[in-house]
Write a protein that holds these residues in place. Sequence first.
Motif, mmCIF file in Angstrom:
data_model
loop_
_atom_site.group_PDB
_atom_site.id
_atom_site.type_symbol
_atom_site.label_atom_id
_atom_site.label_comp_id
_atom_site.label_asym_id
_atom_site.label_seq_id
_atom_site.Cartn_x
_atom_site.Cartn_y
_atom_site.Cartn_z
ATOM 1 N N MET A 1 -10.102 -23.804 -29.645
ATOM 2 C CA MET A 1 -10.728 -22.982 -28.618
ATOM 3 C C MET A 1 -11.518 -21.859 -29.277
ATOM 4 S SD MET A 1 -7.547 -22.870 -25.910
ATOM 5 C CE MET A 1 -8.454 -21.968 -24.658
ATOM 6 N N ASP A 2 -12.573 -21.415 -28.608
ATOM 7 C CA ASP A 2 -13.385 -20.317 -29.133
ATOM 8 C C ASP A 2 -12.498 -19.108 -29.425
ATOM 9 O OD1 ASP A 2 -15.594 -21.909 -28.782
ATOM 10 O OD2 ASP A 2 -16.235 -20.948 -26.921
ATOM 11 N N GLY A 3 -12.594 -18.598 -30.621
ATOM 12 C CA GLY A 3 -11.842 -17.411 -31.011
ATOM 13 C C GLY A 3 -10.436 -17.670 -31.526
ATOM 14 N N ALA A 4 -10.006 -18.921 -31.541
ATOM 15 C CA ALA A 4 -8.648 -19.222 -32.041
ATOM 16 C C ALA A 4 -8.585 -18.915 -33.532
ATOM 17 C CB ALA A 4 -8.289 -20.674 -31.781
ATOM 18 N N GLN A 5 -7.462 -18.360 -33.974
ATOM 19 C CA GLN A 5 -7.358 -17.949 -35.379
ATOM 20 C C GLN A 5 -7.362 -19.149 -36.318
ATOM 21 O OE1 GLN A 5 -3.849 -15.524 -35.574
ATOM 22 N NE2 GLN A 5 -2.446 -17.242 -35.549
ATOM 23 N N LEU A 6 -8.013 -18.971 -37.445
ATOM 24 C CA LEU A 6 -8.186 -20.052 -38.418
ATOM 25 C C LEU A 6 -6.866 -20.516 -39.020
ATOM 26 C CD1 LEU A 6 -11.380 -18.744 -40.252
ATOM 27 C CD2 LEU A 6 -11.222 -20.488 -38.465
ATOM 28 N N GLY A 7 -5.960 -19.588 -39.254
ATOM 29 C CA GLY A 7 -4.681 -19.947 -39.864
ATOM 30 C C GLY A 7 -3.854 -20.900 -39.021
ATOM 31 N N SER A 8 -4.143 -20.953 -37.739
ATOM 32 C CA SER A 8 -3.362 -21.795 -36.833
ATOM 33 C C SER A 8 -3.875 -23.224 -36.719
ATOM 34 C CB SER A 8 -3.301 -21.150 -35.443
ATOM 35 O OG SER A 8 -2.514 -19.985 -35.509
ATOM 36 N N ILE A 9 -4.994 -23.518 -37.360
ATOM 37 C CA ILE A 9 -5.490 -24.899 -37.351
ATOM 38 C C ILE A 9 -4.444 -25.806 -37.993
ATOM 39 C CG2 ILE A 9 -7.240 -26.463 -38.293
ATOM 40 C CD1 ILE A 9 -9.240 -24.072 -38.048
ATOM 41 N N ALA A 10 -4.073 -25.489 -39.224
ATOM 42 C CA ALA A 10 -3.090 -26.310 -39.944
ATOM 43 C C ALA A 10 -1.719 -26.255 -39.275
ATOM 44 C CB ALA A 10 -2.993 -25.848 -41.398
ATOM 45 N N ILE A 11 -1.379 -25.116 -38.693
ATOM 46 C CA ILE A 11 -0.065 -24.980 -38.058
ATOM 47 C C ILE A 11 0.032 -25.879 -36.833
ATOM 48 C CG2 ILE A 11 1.507 -23.392 -36.878
ATOM 49 C CD1 ILE A 11 0.361 -21.177 -38.751
ATOM 50 N N SER A 12 -1.034 -25.987 -36.036
ATOM 51 C CA SER A 12 -0.985 -26.868 -34.865
ATOM 52 C C SER A 12 -0.772 -28.318 -35.291
ATOM 53 C CB SER A 12 -2.254 -26.733 -34.016
ATOM 54 O OG SER A 12 -3.396 -27.204 -34.693
ATOM 55 N N GLU A 13 -1.435 -28.729 -36.360
ATOM 56 C CA GLU A 13 -1.236 -30.087 -36.881
ATOM 57 C C GLU A 13 0.182 -30.261 -37.420
ATOM 58 O OE1 GLU A 13 -4.344 -31.796 -39.380
ATOM 59 O OE2 GLU A 13 -5.694 -30.224 -38.663
ATOM 60 N N HIS A 14 0.681 -29.235 -38.119
ATOM 61 C CA HIS A 14 2.028 -29.293 -38.678
ATOM 62 C C HIS A 14 3.072 -29.440 -37.571
ATOM 63 C CE1 HIS A 14 4.976 -27.445 -41.867
ATOM 64 N NE2 HIS A 14 5.475 -28.499 -41.276
ATOM 65 N N LYS A 15 2.905 -28.685 -36.493
ATOM 66 C CA LYS A 15 3.843 -28.782 -35.372
ATOM 67 C C LYS A 15 3.835 -30.181 -34.773
ATOM 68 C CE LYS A 15 3.770 -23.912 -33.923
ATOM 69 N NZ LYS A 15 3.458 -22.996 -32.818
ATOM 70 N N ALA A 16 2.653 -30.755 -34.584
ATOM 71 C CA ALA A 16 2.565 -32.107 -34.027
ATOM 72 C C ALA A 16 3.208 -33.125 -34.970
ATOM 73 C CB ALA A 16 1.105 -32.472 -33.749
ATOM 74 N N ARG A 17 2.912 -33.013 -36.257
ATOM 75 C CA ARG A 17 3.463 -33.973 -37.229
ATOM 76 C C ARG A 17 4.992 -33.866 -37.323
ATOM 77 N NH1 ARG A 17 -1.485 -32.802 -40.439
ATOM 78 N NH2 ARG A 17 -2.722 -34.689 -40.221
ATOM 79 N N ALA A 18 5.503 -32.639 -37.360
ATOM 80 C CA ALA A 18 6.958 -32.458 -37.434
ATOM 81 C C ALA A 18 7.625 -33.011 -36.184
ATOM 82 C CB ALA A 18 7.301 -30.978 -37.608
ATOM 83 N N SER A 19 7.007 -32.801 -35.037
ATOM 84 C CA SER A 19 7.574 -33.274 -33.785
ATOM 85 C C SER A 19 7.674 -34.795 -33.753
ATOM 86 C CB SER A 19 6.725 -32.769 -32.613
ATOM 87 O OG SER A 19 7.299 -33.143 -31.390
ATOM 88 N N VAL A 20 6.634 -35.487 -34.206
ATOM 89 C CA VAL A 20 6.675 -36.949 -34.179
ATOM 90 C C VAL A 20 7.560 -37.501 -35.296
ATOM 91 C CG1 VAL A 20 4.655 -37.584 -35.602
ATOM 92 C CG2 VAL A 20 5.251 -38.958 -33.619
#
Length: 173
Positions: A85-104
Amino acid sequence: MTLRLHTATLTAILGFSSAAGAQQANPLDVIPDKMPFNIPYGAPISLTRAQAAIAAATAEAEKHGWALNVAVVDSGANLVAFGRMDGAQLGSIAISEHKARASVKFRRPTKAFEEGIQKNDYKYQLTLDDVIASRGGIPLIEGGKLIGAIGCSGGAGSQDEVACTAGAATINK
């Protein structure tokens, strides 16, 4: 007198109950009857459905004025779709992927790790590869099978979880 003091000190250091003279039971020694989080893996989520989950998550975030990163992975933990989303912090790009990967990979919401470490003091979870102890990763289950997971990051964990829950609702019915 000295022997009694040393015994009390040793008992306290070793973690024995001075009243009962025995160690407290370790809750990790409990053996469940069934395997927890034993959801079978299914066919991977399609791009169209992954994008619909992202659209629902970002719509929920927009309602609240939150700028989040949202990732959807398939049943093999491979990235299928991503939205920033516009303005979303850059550091959270990898974290969002990490959360999805850990969950699956672990077949459970990442909130389970957060609670295990925060509430139950299960520090051993920090030694497991790919664990992330922050809510906002939710499995996507269709027909009783795990087809992927969604991960949101950029806000407080509770905000990430609310947006991800909206995204997951497009699959988990």
